[in-house]
Design an enzyme around this catalytic site. Structure first.
Site, PDB file in Angstrom:
ATOM      1  N   ASP A  14       1.272  -1.089   0.149  1.00 11.74           N
ATOM      2  CA  ASP A  14       0.380  -0.044   0.071  1.00 11.74           C
ATOM      3  C   ASP A  14       1.038   1.529  -0.342  1.00 11.74           C
ATOM      4  OD1 ASP A  14      -3.138  -0.274  -0.519  1.00 11.74           O
ATOM      5  OD2 ASP A  14      -3.185  -1.359   2.083  1.00 11.74           O
ATOM      6  N   PHE A  41     -17.214   8.812   1.908  1.00  8.00           N
ATOM      7  CA  PHE A  41     -16.773   8.175   0.853  1.00  8.00           C
ATOM      8  C   PHE A  41     -16.376   6.309   1.105  1.00  8.00           C
ATOM      9  CE2 PHE A  41     -12.479   6.135  -0.362  1.00  8.00           C
ATOM     10  CZ  PHE A  41     -12.827   6.225  -1.260  1.00  8.00           C
ATOM     11  N   SER A  49     -16.777  12.315  -1.563  1.00  8.33           N
ATOM     12  CA  SER A  49     -17.510  12.263  -0.352  1.00  8.33           C
ATOM     13  C   SER A  49     -17.721  13.498  -0.429  1.00  8.33           C
ATOM     14  CB  SER A  49     -16.533  12.008   1.213  1.00  8.33           C
ATOM     15  OG  SER A  49     -14.927  12.548   0.829  1.00  8.33           O
ATOM     16  N   LYS A  93     -16.262  15.966  -2.651  1.00  7.86           N
ATOM     17  CA  LYS A  93     -15.215  16.340  -2.877  1.00  7.86           C
ATOM     18  C   LYS A  93     -14.653  14.784  -3.322  1.00  7.86           C
ATOM     19  CE  LYS A  93     -12.274  15.736   1.112  1.00  7.86           C
ATOM     20  NZ  LYS A  93     -12.769  14.768   1.868  1.00  7.86           N
ATOM     21  N   ASP A 122      -5.073  -3.614   5.704  1.00  8.24           N
ATOM     22  CA  ASP A 122      -5.695  -3.156   7.021  1.00  8.24           C
ATOM     23  C   ASP A 122      -7.714  -2.571   7.418  1.00  8.24           C
ATOM     24  OD1 ASP A 122      -5.688  -0.949   6.046  1.00  8.24           O
ATOM     25  OD2 ASP A 122      -4.189   0.209   7.656  1.00  8.24           O
TER      26      ASP A 122
END
Lengths: 688, 579
Positions: A313, A383, A390, A401, A524
């Site tokens: 990530d 989001f 969101s 945005k 995660d």
């Protein structure tokens, strides 16, 4: 980060005494049966002991047979000791963890809504799906998910990290682990595991090696060692008729006695690797644990050594923490302040670090203070991975945005247009390695927000190292391709997946696997779970969700995604240690032959005495020295087995050359020196 | 060693390499079923054979189906050959009116030829009718070699295929190997040998009037000699090319009619190693990486060259005992030098030593000198080459598939040493492959030791031993090593035609052949199913000198550790005493 109360030295006295005792218990034949090499040794020890009984053997000096029997027992004992020491190190950790589990009571709620009606029960009585309330000072009774509330939690019992962490309902920080302690506030937890199945139970089980299953490579090695053992068994068994025949035709001498044959057998079978094999496996798991990584199986650790693709990530692994908003870049004809105001409104309820940084930037630059969305009467639109934006619905305004392509599509669908200047700005931000966010009010594009990533120091070098090891690094990011490319270039990863969705991650992993590659990834969030489940080595962050932790086959207690690199090294180290000791063990046999063959056969054909290149003091001394060397080398190599052979990130040929020289050639030479030295000592003290 | 010996060795190696490379390429085309010249010529025959057998060559087999076909085919071959040997007395083409072969000898001989061992417990010209030679032994010379070839091709398919459940069609591989490889090559070699004077006739014997009559005693004068002839050249060609080694004559290639000229000797000794060497090249072609094949060929040469040099050197200098007795140990104008007992003067030291090493490196077993009479070291090397498992060149097909078992073990250890699940040619080597490779490597070695123990541990076994002392033990050890590794060469000195040895060595030959073949086919099946792992920097290259060294080390170490004690009581004790 190691737990401060745990023994860190390799041969700690606290571990030594219990291990010395445990090694005795392991002399039980049922235990030895699990390892064919050591079982043969054990049988040899029993057999020689019987031969050492008064009156059984007449041909040899009784002291000699007793000495051989004694050293064969030592050989078995030393192998047991290695295993016991490795287990002991794990057990110390298990004990610390167990302490966290004892005498925990839970406040079990009748219904999750009513926090006041609960009964106090033992933690062990909790079942999956029960709800408990945990208040400040309480120990969390089991693994689960927070369904209400927020609390600071001391997870040091599991992670060793003393700084408390925040756990709250919803989002990716909702999982809690049994045995950790709530420091402030309260939470309602839905229990996710039955007693005995919890995370802590699994760790303890693994550490205690009760649940330790042999890894695939270990099984394959076991087969090879068993095959060699069988051959050497036949070599030694057939030696008796061969030697009898030789005595007949030579008309002199005697065939080697049974204790000598047993000694030869034990010296030839690969006792060094056989004796240390399980210790290496346990120690490998233990090393993972010391790096605060819990692997659910040894198989996973071993697979880590084979990984050829690492999916990392971007956020938190490659870049420092989170992106920060650094500029508001308004569309033509829109005031910067209007853009900042809208961006702030859209971010007020957005608890992500990016969202927070927009609110903060708007406050700093334009003095816009924070407001509560609820107080304004607005409706927060969170989001999602699908919408990738969101915002807030407020007084009929639809402020959003989000990712430029998603927002553009929405604007176009709503009949608006994205001004070319804004598109240019977006591209510019992307090319510079930043992340652009488009801000809109209905169908009107207000402008872009520039979020900036900072690549971690030293990460470039780590990737170069991985490349030398033959491992490809792929950066996973939700960013657009331009942004991703810029950061990928800066960080030095081999490839990247931009605009990643859970589906595209899963597809990418499958693609690599179809190509025969082994994929490792960290994750995660709950939306990482499918990809984690698909990956061959999946490291979930302790801070992550329960779903992620269940999908992974390792959990990193430090929640440090860079840990993957260490995991790969540990996996490789485990294999190398096995390979090194196997090579060493087999190479040793050459010297042992040169000690034992002349000693055993010189009475029949005196000319064979010329093979005694070590010039040993006497036939009995030669055989005894070889047996003693064979036993002591196990002890000498225990530290190596527990610590593991040092891994250097070199290409495979260089690594092979280095290890072959060290353990192959070393294995040929060292026993010549060792056996000679032991013989000199035995002779000096007058034993032979 | 003389300069001439070195030159002979160099010429031999150069010619071998020059022949192996093009032949290897051709073999790959045959194995793939590609179009080639011979397929156009013999294509109709190939298709005719399939029709006659009721076989669809395109129908692929799983590994177990392939193994079953190979086993059944060998079993049928055994039964037919056994019946033929038992009934040859009443069958045609028996000009010398030889009777039925005794049951135990027939069993031993049938096993021997079906397993490509060609151990001979009999004298060919005085035991076998022409029919038995041509349609029994000769046919098996082709078919047992073609079976080995087929199994190797199937194994290579296993390595080169991906996610496949099948490894080819045994019957197609068998027919193609026979029709396009063994038959044409034998034909060419047979013609060359006939040109050099090797007989090829249906007659039984010819009589020659002696130029110098031989007086035996006052009343008996020998004036004519009866010379056995027959279809020698055709038998000889396939015996050499198919790593068979079963000679037409009892004294095998030492017989002047098997080996009439220096050119014939050169051709025959090249023919021993030609196909096994070429198959390494074929391997490289078929797995799509020529270097892999070169590496395997290098492994063979790295073991072979020092050993052949040592044999020549050992035979050139002879022993101190011989020198003491006034034997001319140094080469001179009128003495070949070295240890000439049991060697043909026509061949001399180098050609005898090269032949002895080549015939035991490959599982050929034909001999042109008496190995029993070699110096202890000169005898040890051929014996040890067999004990290594017949993987240094080895048998047609079987040598390379045996070598690949060692390669897998070497790859496994190497993989551990570099910290990665071992892989060979992109295929992961896992527990199942290790199990099968271990069986393939260890079964023949185990059989050598157990059969040796039985032989010296029983009265029946000891009864066959001629020499006393360590040399007698070498004779036994050599025989069991030869049988269990499907070589078939005899040391001499052991009376092997007894029910005891016929049975013991028969069993050893069966285990040595099929306990390697079936596990290797199992590996082929397992490998074919696997996906290929792409090569990366973490992958261990299996074509460099380092890897060659590792494989050589594995073979030598396993061979040394397994046989050192036994060899110590045989040739090593003898060598040390002789000094």
């Amino acid at each position: 980060m190691t737990r401060p109360d745990l023994p860190t030295r390799l041969l700690d006295r606290r571990l030594m005494l219990p291990a010395l005792r445990a090694a005795f218990a392991k002399l039980d034949p049922r235990h030895q049966l699990r390892n064919p090499v050591m079982f043969v040794t054990w049988t040899g020890a029993v057999f020689t002991t019987l031969l050492a009984l008064p009156g059984v053997t007449r041909t040899e000096h009784p002291g000699f047979v007793v000495a051989i029997a004694g050293w064969l027992w030592f050989t078995v004992y030393f192998a047991n000791l290695a295993e016991a020491l490795a287990e002991g190190r794990g057990r110390a950790q298990a004990d610390a963890l167990k302490a966290a589990r004892q005498n925990v009571v839970a406040k079990k709620l009748d219904s999750p809504e009513n926090h006041l009606r609960f009964e106090v029960v033992q933690a062990t009585a909790l079942r999956k799906g029960d709800h408990v309330i945990v208040s400040a000072g309480d120990t969390i009774p089991g693994d689960g998910e927070i369904i209400e509330g927020i609390a600071s939690v001391d997870e040091s019992a599991v992670t060793g990290e003393s700084a408390p962490v925040i756990r709250e309902s919803g989002g990716d920080r909702s999982a809690v682990t049994g045995g950790t302690r709530v420091l402030s506030d309260w939470i309602v937890v839905r229990i996710a595991a039955n007693p005995g199945e919890s995370f802590l139970d699994r760790i303890i089980g693994l550490i205690e090696a009760a649940a330790r299953q042999k890894t695939p490579n270990e099984i394959a090695l076991d087969i090879l060692l068993a095959g060699l053992t069988i051959v050497f068994l036949i070599v030694v068994i057939t030696l008796l008729p061969f030697a009898r025949h030789a005595v007949d035709v030579a008309g002199q001498g005697t065939p080697p006695s049974l204790p000598v044959l047993v000694a030869l057998l034990v010296c030839l079978i690969p006792t060094t690797i056989g004796g240390l094999l399980s210790a290496i496996g346990i120690a490998g798991m233990d090393r993972m644990l010391r790096q605060n990584v819990i692997a659910t199986s040894g198989r996973a650790v071993e697979a880590a050594g084979d990984v050829d693709v690492l999916l990392l990530d971007k956020t938190g692994t490659i870049t420092l923490g989170n992106r920060q908003a650094t500029a508001f870049l308004p569309a033509p004809g829109i005031g910067a302040e209007r853009l900042a105001e809208a961006a702030q409104l859209a971010s007020l309820a957005d608890e992500t670090p990016e969202g927070r940084s927009i609110v903060v930037l708007a406050k700093e630059r334009y003095g816009l203070r924070e407001r509560a969305v609820a107080a304004l009467g607005g409706q927060f639109v969170p989001f999602t991975a699908q919408t990738r934006m969101s915002g807030v619905d407020l007084d009929g305004r639809r402020i959003r945005k989000g990712a430029p392509d998603a927002v553009s599509r929405m604007v176009q669908d709503a009949g608006g247009v994205v001004p070319a200047a804004v598109e240019a700005t977006v591209a510019e931000i992307g090319q510079s390695g930043g992340t652009p966010l488009l801000v809109t009010d209905g169908a009107t594009v207000l402008g872009a927000v520039h979020l900036k990533d900072i690549v971690k120091g030293g990460i470039r070098e780590r990737f170069a190292e991985l490349r030398r090891m033959g491992i490809k690094t792929v950066m996973i990011t939700g960013d657009n391709p331009l942004t991703a490319a810029a950061i990928a270039a800066e960080a030095g990863v081999d490839d990247f997946l931009a605009q990643a969705t859970p589906e595209s991650k899963l597809t990418l992993i499958r693609q690599y696997q179809q190509g025969g590659r082994l994929v490792a990834m960290t994750g995660d969030g709950t939306n990482d779970a499918p990809a984690l489940a698909q990956a061959d080595v999946a490291v979930a962050m302790q801070s992550g969700t329960q779903a992620a932790k269940e999908a992974g086959n390792m959990v990193d207690l430090d929640s440090n995604p860079t840990k993957l690199l260490e995991i790969v090294e540990t996996g490789k180290q485990m294999l190398i240690t096995r390979g090194a000791l196997t090579t060493f063990s087999l190479a040793n046999d050459v010297a042992k032959y040169f000690a034992i063959i002349p000693a055993a056969f010189a009475p029949i054909y005196p000319v064979l005495g010329r093979l005694d290149v070590m010039r040993l003091s006497s036939p009995a001394g030669a055989i005894l020295s070889a047996v003693i060397f064979n036993a002591l080398i196990i002890v000498a190599l225990v530290p190596l087995a527990l610590r593991g052979v040092r891994y250097q990130p070199l290409g495979a040929p260089a690594l092979l050359q280095r290890n072959l020289l060290r353990y192959g050639i070393g294995g040929l030479v060292i026993p010549f020196l060792g056996i000679k030295a032991i013989d000199i000592v035995l002779h000096a003290v007058g034993l032979v | 060693m003389t300069g001439k010996s070195v030159l002979e060795l160099l010429v031999f190696v150069a010619l071998l390499a020059a022949g192996a490379v093009p032949l290897g390429g051709y073999l790959a085309r045959v194995a793939r079923g590609d179009r080639h010249l011979l397929a156009r010529v013999f294509g109709p025959i190939e298709r005719g054979v399939y029709r006659a057998m009721g076989v669809d060559p395109a129908r692929e087999m799983t590994w177990s189906g392939y193994a079953t076909a190979a086993l059944v085919f060998s079993a049928i071959g055994y039964v037919l050959l056994y019946l033929l040997l038992r009934t040859q007395g009443v069958l045609p083409l028996n000009p010398n009116a030889l009777g039925a072969v005794a049951p135990d000898l027939a069993m031993n001989t049938a096993i021997s030829f079906v397993t490509n061992t060609n151990w001979q417990a009999y004298g060919g010209e005085s035991t076998m009718s022409h029919l038995s030679q041509m349609f029994g032994l000769g046919v098996q010379n082709f078919l047992s070699a073609a079976t080995g070839l087929a199994v190797l091709v199937a194994l290579i398919r296993g390595f080169s295929r991906e996610r496949a459940s099948t490894i080819g069609n045994f019957w197609a591989d068998l027919v193609r190997g026979t029709l396009y490889v063994l038959l044409p090559l034998s034909l060419v070699l047979a013609l060359l040998l006939v040109w050099q004077g090797v007989p090829q006739t249906a007659r039984g014997t010819v009589s020659a009037t002696l130029v110098e009559p031989l007086r035996i005693d006052d009343t008996t004068m020998v004036t004519t000699q009866t010379i056995a002839v027959g279809p020698v050249a055709s038998q000889l060609a396939i015996k050499q090319l198919g790593t068979n080694g079963g000679g037409y004559y009892n004294v095998n290639s030492a017989h002047p009619l098997e080996n009439p000229t220096p050119l014939a000797t050169l051709l025959e000794s090249l023919a021993i190693l030609l196909i096994p060497a070429a198959l390494c090249v074929t391997f490289g072609h078929l797995v799509g990486d020529r270097r892999q094949g070169w590496a395997l060929l290098a492994v063979m040469f790295v073991i072979f060259l020092p050993l052949v040099t040592m044999t020549i050197a050992a035979e050139s200098t002879a022993t101190a005992a011989l020198a003491q007795d006034g034997v001319a140990v140094n080469a001179g104008p009128d003495a070949p030098g070295g240890q000439m007992e049991g060697k043909e003067v026509r061949f001399g030291i180098a050609q005898s030593a090269i032949w002895a090493t080549a015939t035991t490196a490959a599982s050929n077993g034909s001999v042109n000198a008496m190995h029993d009479s070699f110096t202890p070291i000169g005898g040890l090397i051929p014996m040890w080459l067999m004990q290594l498992g017949e993987v240094v060149f080895g048998g047609v097909g079987s040598g390379l598939y045996g070598l690949l078992a060692f390669v897998l073990i070497a790859v496994f250890v190497a993989g551990l040493l570099v910290g990665r699940t071992p892989e060979y040619l992109g295929k992961k080597v896992e527990a199942f492959e290790m199990k099968m490779a271990s069986i393939a490597v260890l079964a023949p070695a185990t059989v050598v030791l157990l059969a040796g123990a039985l032989a010296v541990g029983t009265t029946a076994g000891r009864a066959g031993v001629f020499n006393s002392g360590p040399h007698g033990f070498s004779e036994v050890l050599y025989a069991v090593s030869s049988a269990a590794n499907n070589n078939g060469s005899a040391f001499g000195g052991l009376s092997a035609n007894s029910p005891f040895y016929n049975t013991l060595l028969g069993a050893a030959m069966i285990i040595g052949r099929f306990w390697v073949m079936v596990p290797m086919l199992a590996i082929a099946g397992a490998m074919a199913r696997k996906a290929r792992v792409p090569v990366g920097a973490g992958t261990l290259p299996t074509h460099g000198p380092l890897f060659v060294g590792l494989v050589v080390g594995t073979i030598v170490l396993v061979g040394a550790l397994t046989f050192l004690p036994a060899l110590a009581l045989g040739p090593i004790a003898e060598q040390l005493s002789a000094r």
